[in-house]
Each structure stands twice: as structure tokens, then as C-alpha cells.
Design an enzyme around this catalytic site. Structure first.
Site, short mmCIF file in Angstrom:
data_model
loop_
_atom_site.label_atom_id
_atom_site.label_comp_id
_atom_site.label_asym_id
_atom_site.label_seq_id
_atom_site.Cartn_x
_atom_site.Cartn_y
_atom_site.Cartn_z
N LYS A 12 0.82 -1.17 0.00
CA LYS A 12 0.00 0.00 0.00
C LYS A 12 0.88 1.25 0.00
O LYS A 12 2.06 1.13 0.28
CB LYS A 12 -0.95 0.00 1.21
CG LYS A 12 -0.40 -0.60 2.48
CD LYS A 12 0.62 0.16 3.28
CE LYS A 12 0.36 1.62 3.47
NZ LYS A 12 1.31 2.24 4.40
N ASP A 20 -1.50 7.27 3.90
CA ASP A 20 -0.67 6.23 4.53
C ASP A 20 -1.48 5.39 5.50
O ASP A 20 -1.26 4.18 5.61
CB ASP A 20 0.51 6.90 5.25
CG ASP A 20 1.51 5.89 5.83
OD1 ASP A 20 1.75 4.86 5.17
OD2 ASP A 20 2.04 6.14 6.93
N GLU A 68 0.63 7.49 16.71
CA GLU A 68 1.95 6.85 16.79
C GLU A 68 2.93 7.83 17.43
O GLU A 68 2.85 9.03 17.17
CB GLU A 68 2.46 6.48 15.40
CG GLU A 68 1.62 5.45 14.69
CD GLU A 68 2.20 5.10 13.32
OE1 GLU A 68 2.81 4.04 13.22
OE2 GLU A 68 2.05 5.89 12.38
N HIS A 121 -1.71 -4.88 6.32
CA HIS A 121 -1.32 -5.79 7.40
C HIS A 121 -2.18 -5.64 8.65
O HIS A 121 -2.20 -6.52 9.48
CB HIS A 121 0.18 -5.66 7.72
CG HIS A 121 0.55 -4.41 8.45
ND1 HIS A 121 0.69 -3.20 7.84
CD2 HIS A 121 0.83 -4.19 9.75
CE1 HIS A 121 1.05 -2.30 8.73
NE2 HIS A 121 1.13 -2.86 9.91
N LYS A 149 -4.06 -8.76 11.69
CA LYS A 149 -3.88 -8.76 13.15
C LYS A 149 -4.96 -9.60 13.80
O LYS A 149 -6.15 -9.47 13.46
CB LYS A 149 -3.98 -7.32 13.69
CG LYS A 149 -2.77 -6.45 13.36
CD LYS A 149 -3.04 -5.03 13.80
CE LYS A 149 -1.94 -4.08 13.37
NZ LYS A 149 -0.85 -3.97 14.32
N LYS A 207 1.74 10.93 13.29
CA LYS A 207 3.11 10.66 13.74
C LYS A 207 3.47 11.63 14.88
O LYS A 207 2.88 12.71 14.98
CB LYS A 207 4.09 10.90 12.58
CG LYS A 207 3.84 10.03 11.35
CD LYS A 207 4.22 8.61 11.59
CE LYS A 207 4.08 7.75 10.35
NZ LYS A 207 4.14 6.31 10.65
N HIS A 235 -5.35 1.63 6.26
CA HIS A 235 -5.67 0.78 7.41
C HIS A 235 -6.99 1.13 8.10
O HIS A 235 -7.78 0.26 8.42
CB HIS A 235 -4.55 0.88 8.44
CG HIS A 235 -3.19 0.55 7.88
ND1 HIS A 235 -2.94 -0.58 7.14
CD2 HIS A 235 -2.01 1.21 7.97
CE1 HIS A 235 -1.66 -0.60 6.81
NE2 HIS A 235 -1.07 0.47 7.28
C1 BG6 Z 1 2.42 1.31 7.79
C2 BG6 Z 1 2.62 2.78 7.60
O1 BG6 Z 1 1.60 0.79 6.79
O2 BG6 Z 1 1.83 1.05 9.05
C3 BG6 Z 1 3.48 3.34 8.71
O3 BG6 Z 1 3.23 3.05 6.34
C4 BG6 Z 1 2.91 2.97 10.07
O4 BG6 Z 1 3.60 4.75 8.59
C5 BG6 Z 1 2.64 1.46 10.14
O5 BG6 Z 1 3.84 3.35 11.06
C6 BG6 Z 1 1.92 1.09 11.43
O6 BG6 Z 1 1.80 -0.29 11.51
P1 BG6 Z 1 2.36 -1.13 12.77
O7 BG6 Z 1 1.88 -2.51 12.55
O8 BG6 Z 1 3.86 -0.98 12.71
O9 BG6 Z 1 1.80 -0.46 13.96
#
Ligand code: BG6
Length: 481
Positions: A154, A241, A222, A184, A188, A332, A246
Site C-alpha cells: 500500500k 498512509d 503513533e 497488514h 492482526k 506521527k 488501514h
Molecule cells: C504502515 C505505515 O503501513 O503502518 C506506517 O506506512 C505505520 O507509517 C505502520 O507506522 C503502522 O503499523 P504497525 O503494525 O507498525 O503499527
């Protein structure tokens, strides 16, 4: 789909594009090794790392690189028999859009070593602007056959037009049944568990609608900054992103109707129906933030308008969710790293509890909180009588923690689960082309007319205007009870 497959996939040659990149190092190589150590990779397999010739390394160097990646990021350490069995299956070959010959030769060599007709799995862990040329080369070089599948990272496209173009390019080479657009978050355990929680429990299933639920929050702040990814991030931003990718996918699981079966066709159809019901994102219902100091990060334009945080009010206009706002937030350099869904419930008229009448107007006392950061937990919050002679109420909680409850050692990390599903050919947890195109379609008004970015101090929860966006409710995080 939803239980880890009991049988191993058939024999495979796995080709990892972007094999020396960040994703391969942090997730893919450790994930493949963990699958191998858990006995979940095929009986016979080869993993070929590939990159353009200018970044190419030798097979020996690739094995060392993979070992270091597993050392740093895998729960199973690369030692002893498991590593000795895994390492010889790794090799490296270069591939450039105008010269795929070394990779083609390596794939042929690997197939010969395996024998029979192994499947080919191409994982495109590369920057999005390289997807089209690599897919085209997979077609032209003959590497893409009807035994092949492709995992595409993605974000899938940049907007509606580019997603359509990318879909057309992909479909010129692969049938949709061979395409695995990966997200991803959907791998989970605790996101998958949303379906079990919602649909397997008479306690929760009947209340999962607008009659009982006042609002939904999907919050993924994050603490990480952009971690040297300016080249990717400054073109992408938090909305593309995280939200289109997600958070909307998680929303699809929270909001979907019960699928008639837990298979790819039905699950994807139900998720797409949710996306079809979503109203276009109104730029007035969006806050875009940028952390102070972002413009001084190496590789970021000094006048960058890219958002590093975004908060969105989304609406699902269907029978179940009419009038229930969905608040999504991610960013972020924020106050904490969390992955949380909060469902706030309507409350009964608390007239007989006079002391509590005032403070409950925002519905904060009755919530279900799904924490989907691995290993995950579910908390319900409700009002209970405080011990004593008076009828005083306090918020009480009931908590289910995955880590304390099941054999969590069996858990697979999101990528591991999804790579395994792709080898088996199960698309349940992957995004369909119509689903992703619809998400870009509802995003068009925002992408065409984004509100200005507002600064926020690193380590905070975003600009002040996020409170206005969610009023009269409040963000569940930070933990304000
Ligand atoms: C990614 C993003 O797909 O997912 C990142 O590009 C992000 O910016 C990340 O930090 C978060 O996923 P996880 O599983 O590391 O919390």
C-alpha cells in the site's frame, strides 16, 4: 479464512521485490523465518530477494542481511536447526525494469531445485511509483503465469484515477484472483477477532447498531516520527498512509453486515457494501496537522503541506449506522502509540441517580474499547454502584486480554498471517479492486480541496481543532476515563 490454516501451502518460489528495504528487514524476512520455524512454510520453497542492479548484493550477503533482520526483529532467533534449514533457501538476483534476465534465471533455477510445478509468489515491497513497471515486467518476462500470485503493498494508488490505472495495469497481467492487495492491519488477530466478537455473541450482536451506539472512534496515534522515510511520506501523508489504507479497512470490519459465510467472496462483498454506503469525506469534517519540526526533517520540502496527522469524521449512511459518526485519527509524533476502537453507547435516563445526571451527557460511561495493537484486548466500561450506604455510581471495567487468555505463542504477526493466506490463495483479508477504488472515490473531495495543515507540538494529540471536530463527544485517548 479466520482460523490459521492447518495444512502447509503447496511448494513455492517466493520473490521479494525490495528485499533490502525497510519493510523486508522489519517484517517480511523475520516473518518468513518465523513461518518456517513454525512449520508453516511449504515443504519445498525458495525465497529470492531482488532489487535493481545498483543495489544488488550476493546470495551470501543476502543470507547475512536476513539473519541480522531476524536477529533484530523476529521473536524466533536465527540460530540452530531452524536457521540452518532456512538459510539455504535464500538467494539473491537483480532485476531492473529493462533487464529481468538475472531474476528469470534464478526463478528457473529455484523451480528446478524444487521440482514439479511450484507456485510463484511475487511480493512487491517497493515504493508505490514502481508498482506499474514491475508488474509490466512480470508480464513481459513470462514470470507471471497462471501459477503466479502477486502481493501488492500500500497505498494502492494515490487517488481514484491512479488507483484505476494501477488496477488496469495489474489486470493486464494478472487475473483478480491472483492479486493480493495487502493491508497488514487485517492480518492482526484482534482485528480478525472483531468478527468473532460481533457475530458470535448474543451479548454484543444485538446492540451493534445505531439504536444503541452513539459514536465510533478508530484511533491510531503513533509516537514514531517519519523515521527517515521522507521520500515516501512527504508524497503520501497521514490520510493516504493510514486512513485510506488501514483505518477504513478496520471501519469495514466494525460496520459490516453479517456475511453469509466467512469466505473471501462474502467478506469482501460486505466490506465493499460498507464503503458504498459511506458519504464522501467532507473537507470541513477533517483536521490536518503537521508536527512542528517536520519541515526540517531531511528530505522534506521546506514549505511542505503534507499532513503528519489527520482526524476525520466519516459517515456510513445505511440502515444500521445512519446518524452514528465514525471518528478516525492517526498521526506521527503524537502523545502515545495506540491502536484503539471505541464504541460509545447511548445511556438510559439516569434520573434515579441524581448525582450522575450531569456528567454523563457525552456518553463516556458506557463504552466498548477494542485495543488491536498486538496482542490486543477488549474492555467494557459500565457504571457500577460504589460500596457504601449511598447509591453512588462509578465507572467499572471488565477486561479481556489476549496475552493472558489463549496460547498467544501460536499467534502470527499480521504480515505472517497474510503471506500464508496468499500462498494458500485465500483473499478474505485482502482488499478488492472495487473496494479500494470506492475508498478513493469518497476521498476525492478531500484530496481536491484539503484544509490547511495546522501545527502541533510533537508528543501531543494534534492541533486543538480536533476537539471541535469530535464535539459534543471527546476523544477516548488520552485516557481521560
Ligand atoms: C504502515 C505505515 O503501513 O503502518 C506506517 O506506512 C505505520 O507509517 C505502520 O507506522 C503502522 O503499523 P504497525 O503494525 O507498525 O503499527
Amino acid at each position: 479464512m479466520t482460523s490459521a490454516p492447518q495444512h502447509r501451502p503447496g511448494d513455492h518460489v517466493i520473490v521479494l521485490f525490495g528485499a533490502t528495504g525497510d519493510l523486508a528487514k522489519r517484517k517480511l524476512l523475520p516473518g518468513l523465518f518465523h513461518l518456517a520455524a513454525a512449520g508453516l512454510l511449504p515443504h519445498k520453497y525458495r525465497i529470492i530477494g531482488t532489487s535493481p542492479a545498483q543495489f544488488a548484493i550476493s546470495t551470501e550477503e543476502f543470507r547475512e542481511h536476513a539473519k541480522q533482520a531476524c536477529e533484530d526483529f523476529c521473536i524466533t532467533k536465527p540460530t540452530g536447526d531452524p536457521w540452518e534449514a532456512f538459510a539455504p533457501n535464500l538467494s539473491f538476483a537483480s532485476s531492473d525494469p529493462d533487464n529481468f534476465a538475472p531474476l528469470v534465471e534464478e526463478v528457473e533455477r529455484a523451480e528446478k531445485a524444487i521440482g514439479g510445478s511450484p507456485r510463484r509468489l511475487f511480493h512487491l515491497a517497493i515504493p508505490p511509483d514502481a508498482f506499474m513497471s514491475i508488474v509490466a515486467m512480470l508480464g513481459q518476462s513470462g514470470l507471471a503465469t497462471d501459477r503466479s500470485r502477486v502481493i501488492i503493498e500500500k497505498p494502492f494508488g494515490y487517488d481514484l484515477e491512479s488507483a484505476r490505472k494501477l488496477d488496469a495495469a495489474v489486470h493486464a497481467v494478472f487475473d483478480e484472483s491472483q492479486v493480493f492487495r495487502i493491508d497488514h492491519f487485517l492480518g492482526k488477530e484482534s482485528v480478525d477477532n472483531i468478527l468473532a466478537f460481533r457475530f458470535a455473541n448474543g451479548l454484543f450482536e444485538p446492540v451493534w447498531n445505531r439504536d444503541y451506539i452513539r459514536y465510533v472512534q478508530i484511533d491510531v496515534p503513533e509516537t514514531l516520527s517519519i523515521e527517515g522515510r521522507a521520500n515516501f511520506y512527504d508524497k503520501t501523508g497521514a490520510y493516504r498512509d493510514m486512513v485510506v489504507t488501514h483505518l477504513f479497512q478496520v471501519l469495514g470490519f466494525v460496520a459490516m453486515e453479517p456475511p453469509t459465510a466467512l469466505n473471501a467472496k462474502q467478506l469482501r462483498a460486505e466490506k465493499t457494501k460498507v464503503f458504498e454506503s459511506m458519504r464522501s469525506i467532507d473537507p470541513h469534517h477533517v483536521v490536518r496537522g503537521q508536527y512542528e519540526g517536520y519541515r526540517s526533517e531531511p528530505g522534506v520540502a521546506p514549505d511542505s503541506q503534507t499532513e503528519t496527522m489527520v482526524a476525520v469524521r466519516a459517515e456510513v449512511e445505511n440502515w444500521r449506522w445512519q446518524g452514528v459518526p465514525f471518528f478516525l485519527r492517526s498521526g506521527k509524533s503524537m502523545g502515545a502509540g495506540r491502536q484503539v476502537i471505541t464504541l460509545g453507547f447511548h445511556e438510559p435516563p439516569l434520573r434515579m441517580f441524581p448525582a450522575h445526571r450531569k456528567s454523563i451527557s457525552d456518553g463516556r460511561r458506557n463504552e466498548i474499547i477494542i485495543d488491536f495493537a498486538d496482542p490486543g484486548s477488549i474492555t467494557t466500561k459500565f457504571l457500577a454502584k460504589e460500596p457504601g450506604a449511598e447509591m453512588s455510581l462509578s465507572t467499572a471495567t471488565m477486561v479481556f486480554k489476549y496475552a493472558d487468555s489463549f496460547a498467544s505463542a501460536n499467534a502470527l504477526e499480521g504480515y505472517e498471517r497474510l503471506i500464508l493466506d496468499a500462498m494458500i490463495g485465500d483473499q478474505s483479508l485482502f482488499t478488492s479492486s472495487d473496494g479500494i477504488e470506492r475508498l478513493w472515490e469518497i476521498s476525492e473531495p478531500l484530496l481536491q480541496d484539503p484544509p490547511p495543515v495546522e501545527p502541533y507540538a510533537p508528543g501531543t494529540w494534534g492541533p486543538d481543532s480536533i476537539s471541535k471536530l469530535i464535539a459534543p463527544f471527546r476523544w477516548h485517548l488520552p485516557g481521560t476515563g
